[in-house]
Write an enzyme that holds these catalytic residues in place. Structure first.
Site, mmCIF file in Angstrom:
data_model
loop_
_atom_site.group_PDB
_atom_site.id
_atom_site.type_symbol
_atom_site.label_atom_id
_atom_site.label_comp_id
_atom_site.label_asym_id
_atom_site.label_seq_id
_atom_site.Cartn_x
_atom_site.Cartn_y
_atom_site.Cartn_z
ATOM 1 N N ASN A 173 0.873 -1.182 0.000
ATOM 2 C CA ASN A 173 0.000 0.000 0.000
ATOM 3 C C ASN A 173 0.906 1.226 0.000
ATOM 4 O O ASN A 173 1.464 1.589 1.035
ATOM 5 C CB ASN A 173 -0.898 -0.021 1.245
ATOM 6 C CG ASN A 173 -1.781 1.226 1.334
ATOM 7 O OD1 ASN A 173 -1.804 2.038 0.406
ATOM 8 N ND2 ASN A 173 -2.487 1.382 2.437
ATOM 9 N N TRP A 174 1.063 1.818 -1.182
ATOM 10 C CA TRP A 174 1.958 2.982 -1.291
ATOM 11 C C TRP A 174 1.359 4.226 -0.635
ATOM 12 O O TRP A 174 2.032 5.233 -0.500
ATOM 13 C CB TRP A 174 2.256 3.289 -2.763
ATOM 14 C CG TRP A 174 3.116 2.271 -3.454
ATOM 15 C CD1 TRP A 174 3.639 1.119 -2.918
ATOM 16 C CD2 TRP A 174 3.588 2.327 -4.815
ATOM 17 N NE1 TRP A 174 4.388 0.462 -3.862
ATOM 18 C CE2 TRP A 174 4.380 1.167 -5.028
ATOM 19 C CE3 TRP A 174 3.420 3.229 -5.853
ATOM 20 C CZ2 TRP A 174 4.995 0.903 -6.255
ATOM 21 C CZ3 TRP A 174 4.029 2.961 -7.085
ATOM 22 C CH2 TRP A 174 4.815 1.816 -7.276
ATOM 23 N N LYS A 175 0.098 4.172 -0.278
ATOM 24 C CA LYS A 175 -0.609 5.344 0.253
ATOM 25 C C LYS A 175 -0.400 6.529 -0.718
ATOM 26 O O LYS A 175 -0.329 6.310 -1.914
ATOM 27 C CB LYS A 175 -0.154 5.638 1.681
ATOM 28 C CG LYS A 175 -0.278 4.379 2.573
ATOM 29 C CD LYS A 175 -0.132 4.638 4.022
ATOM 30 C CE LYS A 175 -0.328 3.331 4.793
ATOM 31 N NZ LYS A 175 -0.276 3.502 6.236
ATOM 32 N N HIS A 224 -9.671 1.261 4.748
ATOM 33 C CA HIS A 224 -8.404 1.440 5.471
ATOM 34 C C HIS A 224 -8.637 2.406 6.630
ATOM 35 O O HIS A 224 -9.444 3.332 6.527
ATOM 36 C CB HIS A 224 -7.343 1.996 4.510
ATOM 37 C CG HIS A 224 -5.974 1.980 5.109
ATOM 38 N ND1 HIS A 224 -5.562 2.949 5.995
ATOM 39 C CD2 HIS A 224 -4.939 1.105 4.989
ATOM 40 C CE1 HIS A 224 -4.322 2.671 6.383
ATOM 41 N NE2 HIS A 224 -3.919 1.560 5.780
ATOM 42 N N GLU A 278 -7.059 4.854 7.627
ATOM 43 C CA GLU A 278 -6.867 6.264 7.270
ATOM 44 C C GLU A 278 -8.093 6.816 6.559
ATOM 45 O O GLU A 278 -8.395 8.008 6.650
ATOM 46 C CB GLU A 278 -5.584 6.418 6.433
ATOM 47 C CG GLU A 278 -4.350 6.251 7.309
ATOM 48 C CD GLU A 278 -3.135 5.656 6.622
ATOM 49 O OE1 GLU A 278 -3.088 5.631 5.383
ATOM 50 O OE2 GLU A 278 -2.232 5.191 7.356
ATOM 51 N N GLU A 324 -5.502 -4.391 10.804
ATOM 52 C CA GLU A 324 -4.488 -3.347 10.943
ATOM 53 C C GLU A 324 -4.775 -2.537 12.200
ATOM 54 O O GLU A 324 -5.569 -1.577 12.165
ATOM 55 C CB GLU A 324 -4.516 -2.412 9.730
ATOM 56 C CG GLU A 324 -4.110 -3.073 8.430
ATOM 57 C CD GLU A 324 -3.497 -2.074 7.450
ATOM 58 O OE1 GLU A 324 -2.380 -2.321 6.999
ATOM 59 O OE2 GLU A 324 -4.114 -1.041 7.167
ATOM 60 N N GLY A 353 2.444 2.787 10.882
ATOM 61 C CA GLY A 353 3.401 3.887 10.728
ATOM 62 C C GLY A 353 4.090 4.293 12.022
ATOM 63 O O GLY A 353 4.719 5.348 12.081
ATOM 64 N N SER A 364 3.378 -1.597 10.617
ATOM 65 C CA SER A 364 4.825 -1.611 10.864
ATOM 66 C C SER A 364 5.481 -2.953 10.529
ATOM 67 O O SER A 364 6.376 -3.411 11.240
ATOM 68 C CB SER A 364 5.128 -1.201 12.310
ATOM 69 O OG SER A 364 4.731 0.142 12.525
ATOM 70 N N GLY A 420 2.815 -0.851 4.443
ATOM 71 C CA GLY A 420 2.834 0.566 4.086
ATOM 72 C C GLY A 420 4.268 1.019 3.812
ATOM 73 O O GLY A 420 4.826 0.776 2.744
ATOM 74 N N GLY A 421 4.884 1.648 4.796
ATOM 75 C CA GLY A 421 6.203 2.254 4.646
ATOM 76 C C GLY A 421 7.243 1.345 3.989
ATOM 77 O O GLY A 421 7.972 1.770 3.084
#
Ligand code: 13P
Length: 254
Positions: free
Chosen positions: A12-14, A99, A101, A171, A177, A216, A237-238
């Site tokens: 997930n590149w966001k 998600h 977010e 999640e 993050g 994470s 993610g990251g």
């Protein structure tokens, strides 16, 4: 007979990326995962890069395209929104729904997330529907209650007929993050709760549905969480923006 669920690693590149970044990152990821044929890899870039990423991964059937969101509506006066049929046109196979977010910054409710999940399935795309508690909810002992409420909305809307088409992602919001991943046991406990809840509607779906862990995940901690019985993959993610990390996570899934 126990169901064998092939592991899935989702990037997930966001809201990160650019054309040159997508090109170089994917070149490295495709090369580094070339021999991994027992893991499903999904890349979810921002909407504007979907078509481009579709072209970059086209020769790699192990790697699929996913979107980070979709509208619950099929068409109409919804400025700025993108429908699931458009995502299908762009080459998507998966759509991330609900998600945290989106729930947090765009006020998506459980009911809306459930409707998006169904809108995705109606276009023959596979939803990856996210659930998870906040830190405050965990600390006040509400994890089970919150996750079951989020799951129930999806179960109710999908019913027995559609539920086996949903991939779930657990999640925990406090792990996203933050560098503070859930421990493998913490993840397994909630994944079991989710699978048991699905089983209340459909035993068949409980056996076949994938449940991914996200929060994470790195090349260092992926193997431990992936070794848990009810963890069928990771939503990353990251670390999905760093080719070496993402390749390590994919390798840990094989
Ligand atoms: P991080 O891996 O950056 O914690 O993000 C997890 C996530 O939200 C993936 O959807």
């Amino acid at each position: 007979m126990t169901e064998v669920r092939q592991k899935m690693i989702v990037a997930n590149w966001k809201m990160n990326g650019a054309f040159d970044m997508a090109y170089s990152l994917l070149e490295e990821v495709l090369d580094g995962t070339r021999n991994l044929d027992r893991v499903d890899i999904v890349i979810c870039p921002p909407y504007v890069y979907l078509h481009y990423v579709a072209q970059l991964i086209a020769a790699n059937p192990r790697v699929s395209l996913g979107a980070q969101n979709c509208s619950e509506h099929s068409a109409g006066a919804y400025t700025g929104e993108v429908s699931s049929s458009m995502l299908k046109d762009a080459g998507c196979k998966y759509v991330i729904c609900g998600h945290s977010e989106r729930r947090q910054y765009h006020a998506e409710t459980d009911a809306e997330v459930a409707r998006k999940t169904v809108a995705t399935i109606e276009q023959h795309l596979a939803p990856i529907t996210c659930v998870g508690e906040t830190l405050e909810e965990r600390q006040s002992g509400k994890t089970r209650m919150v996750v079951e409420r989020q799951i129930d909305a999806v179960l109710e809307r999908c019913g027995r007929e559609l539920i086996d088409q949903v991939t779930f992602a657990y999640e925990p919001v406090w792990a996203i993050g933050t560098g503070r991943s859930a421990t493998p046991d913490e993840a397994q406990d909630v994944h079991r709760i989710i699978r048991t809840r699905i089983g209340g509607l459909s035993e068949r779906a409980a056996a076949s549905c994938k449940i991914l862990y996200g929060g994470s995940v790195t090349g260092d901690n992926a193997a431990a969480v992936l070794s848990q019985a009810d963890v069928d993959g990771c939503l990353v993610g990251g670390a999905s923006l760093k080719s070496a990390q993402f390749i390590e996570i994919c390798k840990a899934a094989v």
